[in-house]
Design an enzyme around this catalytic site. Structure first.
Site, PDB file in Angstrom:
ATOM      1  CB  ALA A  98      13.686   9.636   5.551  1.00 49.20           C
ATOM      2  CG  ASN A 124       7.432  15.023   8.410  1.00 46.51           C
ATOM      3  OD1 ASN A 124       6.743  16.227   8.522  1.00 46.51           O
ATOM      4  ND2 ASN A 124       6.945  14.023   8.998  1.00 46.51           N
ATOM      5  CG  HIS A 145      11.961   8.034   0.558  1.00 46.23           C
ATOM      6  ND1 HIS A 145      10.408   7.796   0.967  1.00 46.23           N
ATOM      7  CD2 HIS A 145      12.340   7.886   1.939  1.00 46.23           C
ATOM      8  CE1 HIS A 145      10.189   7.660   2.181  1.00 46.23           C
ATOM      9  NE2 HIS A 145      11.446   7.834   2.820  1.00 46.23           N
TER      10      HIS A 145
HETATM   11  N1  LIG Z   1      12.120  15.005   7.971  1.00 44.06           N
HETATM   12  C1  LIG Z   1      12.108  13.727   7.807  1.00 44.06           C
HETATM   13  O1  LIG Z   1      12.840  13.324   6.759  1.00 44.06           O
HETATM   14  C2  LIG Z   1      11.653  12.629   8.751  1.00 44.06           C
HETATM   15  C3  LIG Z   1      10.832  13.348   9.742  1.00 44.06           C
HETATM   16  N2  LIG Z   1      10.244  12.604  10.696  1.00 44.06           N
HETATM   17  C4  LIG Z   1       9.368  12.942  11.749  1.00 44.06           C
HETATM   18  O2  LIG Z   1      10.269  13.406  12.947  1.00 44.06           O
HETATM   19  C5  LIG Z   1       9.341  13.304  13.947  1.00 44.06           C
HETATM   20  C6  LIG Z   1      10.035  12.323  15.089  1.00 44.06           C
HETATM   21  O3  LIG Z   1      10.029  11.178  14.587  1.00 44.06           O
HETATM   22  P1  LIG Z   1      10.230   9.718  15.472  1.00 44.06           P
HETATM   23  O4  LIG Z   1      11.461  10.316  16.419  1.00 44.06           O
HETATM   24  O5  LIG Z   1      10.346   8.535  14.596  1.00 44.06           O
HETATM   25  O6  LIG Z   1       8.856   9.936  16.205  1.00 44.06           O
HETATM   26  P2  LIG Z   1       8.459   8.861  17.576  1.00 44.06           P
HETATM   27  O7  LIG Z   1       7.047   8.787  17.290  1.00 44.06           O
HETATM   28  O8  LIG Z   1       9.333   7.660  17.552  1.00 44.06           O
HETATM   29  O9  LIG Z   1       8.748  10.046  18.559  1.00 44.06           O
HETATM   30  C7  LIG Z   1       8.041  11.293  18.707  1.00 44.06           C
HETATM   31  C8  LIG Z   1       8.294  11.648  20.060  1.00 44.06           C
HETATM   32  O10 LIG Z   1       7.473  12.850  20.373  1.00 44.06           O
HETATM   33  C9  LIG Z   1       6.516  12.876  21.213  1.00 44.06           C
HETATM   34  N3  LIG Z   1       5.573  14.223  21.051  1.00 44.06           N
HETATM   35  C10 LIG Z   1       4.822  13.942  19.904  1.00 44.06           C
HETATM   36  N4  LIG Z   1       4.125  15.343  20.020  1.00 44.06           N
HETATM   37  C11 LIG Z   1       4.499  15.997  20.719  1.00 44.06           C
HETATM   38  C12 LIG Z   1       4.237  17.351  21.175  1.00 44.06           C
HETATM   39  N5  LIG Z   1       3.192  18.065  20.703  1.00 44.06           N
HETATM   40  N6  LIG Z   1       5.017  17.753  22.533  1.00 44.06           N
HETATM   41  C13 LIG Z   1       5.832  16.829  23.204  1.00 44.06           C
HETATM   42  N7  LIG Z   1       6.115  15.606  22.727  1.00 44.06           N
HETATM   43  C14 LIG Z   1       5.501  15.217  21.589  1.00 44.06           C
HETATM   44  C15 LIG Z   1       6.003  11.662  21.484  1.00 44.06           C
HETATM   45  O11 LIG Z   1       5.410  11.407  22.665  1.00 44.06           O
HETATM   46  C16 LIG Z   1       6.979  10.747  21.194  1.00 44.06           C
HETATM   47  O12 LIG Z   1       7.837  10.225  22.136  1.00 44.06           O
HETATM   48  C17 LIG Z   1       8.038  13.006  13.636  1.00 44.06           C
HETATM   49  O13 LIG Z   1       7.108  14.013  13.326  1.00 44.06           O
HETATM   50  C18 LIG Z   1       8.291  12.168  12.221  1.00 44.06           C
HETATM   51  O14 LIG Z   1       7.120  12.309  11.358  1.00 44.06           O
HETATM   52  C19 LIG Z   1      10.518  11.366  10.656  1.00 44.06           C
HETATM   53  C20 LIG Z   1      11.070  10.686   9.654  1.00 44.06           C
HETATM   54  C21 LIG Z   1      11.760  11.443   8.595  1.00 44.06           C
HETATM   55  O1  LIG Z   2      11.631   8.115   7.620  1.00 50.96           O
HETATM   56  C1  LIG Z   2      10.885   8.068   6.187  1.00 50.96           C
HETATM   57  O2  LIG Z   2      11.396   7.406   5.498  1.00 50.96           O
HETATM   58  C2  LIG Z   2      10.218   9.131   5.755  1.00 50.96           C
HETATM   59  C3  LIG Z   2       9.160   9.899   6.896  1.00 50.96           C
HETATM   60  O3  LIG Z   2       8.803   9.380   7.884  1.00 50.96           O
HETATM   61  C4  LIG Z   2       9.037  11.234   6.831  1.00 50.96           C
HETATM   62  O4  LIG Z   2       9.414  11.801   5.725  1.00 50.96           O
HETATM   63  O5  LIG Z   2       8.132  11.824   7.468  1.00 50.96           O
END
Ligand SMILES: NC(=O)C1=CN([C@@H]2O[C@H](COP(=O)(O)OP(=O)(O)OC[C@H]3O[C@@H](n4cnc5c(N)ncnc54)[C@H](O)[C@@H]3O)[C@@H](O)[C@H]2O)C=CC1
Ligand SMILES: O=C([O-])CC(=O)C(=O)O
Length: 271
Positions: free
Chosen positions: A124, A192, A222
């Site tokens: 993001a 993250n 951000h």
């Molecule tokens: N690197 C970056 O810039 C970003 C990273 N993220 C991270 O990416 C990940 C995914 O984000 P979203 O799709 O928005 O989340 P979300 O909450 O919409 O989906 C996550 C899914 O993973 C499943 N889950 C969680 N822990 C699990 C495990 N240990 N084993 C199996 N399934 C599991 C949940 O049931 C859910 O369906 C999150 O950790 C979030 O914080 C989100 C936004 C930006």
């Molecule tokens: O999606 C975003 O804006 C940032 C976020 O949640 C993450 O870095 O985990």
């Protein structure tokens, strides 16, 4: 065609599955996993062409070339080592899990031993290209300021632990100011990006993070500010949150799709 597995069928996971299903990413969607069977079935019901198997992470890593983790930091800690030990590449979205030095070293060693790669998309945030280039000559400071609407912060361990109630706030509040190493643990679903910035720049101990709850905005904003031998960089991004998960910005899914397109293409553009 490269065989892809997806762990986590929430917002980002479902967007990746759709991008493969539509042919936008030229790959085979071989298998998917989520500890919620409902989430898995919801993704399966939306696919028109792909027919991935429902498999656990170890099984996925036996038959896939690349697994995309878009689940949680706990999922990275639990599944990343066995996935890499099976010689399968891994893309990590929950990059905050890499703040633990020993764990990071373990992943690096396992990936080297088994000749596979760990990919971390810019997610993001923007500016990782410039930051990585700038880091070559040396950096003096890196600061990330994240501003989110209240709905994007509710439920964070930091707020629960400190018993902070944001429901009635009328003005922006600075919730956290400190090092990235602590920020990614205190707000595991919010910053993250700070892990990614730390890994591109001056590390988790020296990267400064500020997290602001702002009841008057609708975007995840951000700001990245960097000083170094190269000069000065300032970047602001105003992200639309995903409708399904207000904590996550739409750009995070787009950056993952873009990185998967890059991996599956023999022509590489940009750093
Ligand atoms: N690197 C970056 O810039 C970003 C990273 N993220 C991270 O990416 C990940 C995914 O984000 P979203 O799709 O928005 O989340 P979300 O909450 O919409 O989906 C996550 C899914 O993973 C499943 N889950 C969680 N822990 C699990 C495990 N240990 N084993 C199996 N399934 C599991 C949940 O049931 C859910 O369906 C999150 O950790 C979030 O914080 C989100 C936004 C930006
Ligand atoms: O999606 C975003 O804006 C940032 C976020 O949640 C993450 O870095 O985990």
């Amino acid at each position: 065609m490269i065989k892809i597995g997806v762990i986590g069928c929430g917002f980002i996971g479902s967007q990746i599955c759709m991008a493969i299903d539509s042919g936008f990413i030229e790959a085979e969607l071989t298998g998917i996993f989520d500890f919620s069977g409902e989430k898995v079935n919801s993704v399966l019901s939306e696919l028109k062409n792909a027919s991935p198997q429902k498999l656990n992470p170890e099984q996925l890593s036996e038959i896939c070339d690349l697994i995309v983790e878009c689940a949680s930091q706990e999922a990275v800690l639990k599944y990343a080592p066995p996935i890499l030990s099976n010689g399968c590449d891994l893309m990590i979205l929950s990059a905050g899990a890499l703040q633990n030095r020993d764990f990071y070293a373990l992943l690096q060693k396992t990936a080297l031993q088994h000749d596979c790669k760990v990919y971390i998309p810019s997610g993001a945030i923007a500016g990782t290209d410039g930051l990585k280039s700038a880091a070559v000559a040396g950096l003096n400071s890196v600061t990330v300021t994240t501003r989110k609407p209240v709905s994007g912060l509710i439920g964070s361990p930091y707020l629960l632990e400190k018993k902070i109630d944001l429901s009635q706030i009328k003005e922006p509040i600075l919730l956290f100011e400190g090092k990235a190493a602590d920020a990614v643990v205190a707000f595991p679903k919010n910053v993250n990006i700070c892990a990614t910035i730390s890994l591109c720049g001056i590390g988790f101990e020296k990267t400064v993070v500020r997290i602001i709850a702002d009841p008057n905005i609708h975007e995840n904003i951000h700001e990245l500010e960097v000083f170094g031998e190269f000069g000065h960089m300032k970047m602001t991004i105003e992200n639309k949150p995903s409708p399904q998960n207000p904590k996550t910005s739409y750009l995070a899914a787009l950056s993952t799709i873009s990185m998967l397109k890059r991996i599956t293409n023999p022509i590489q553009i940009g750093i």
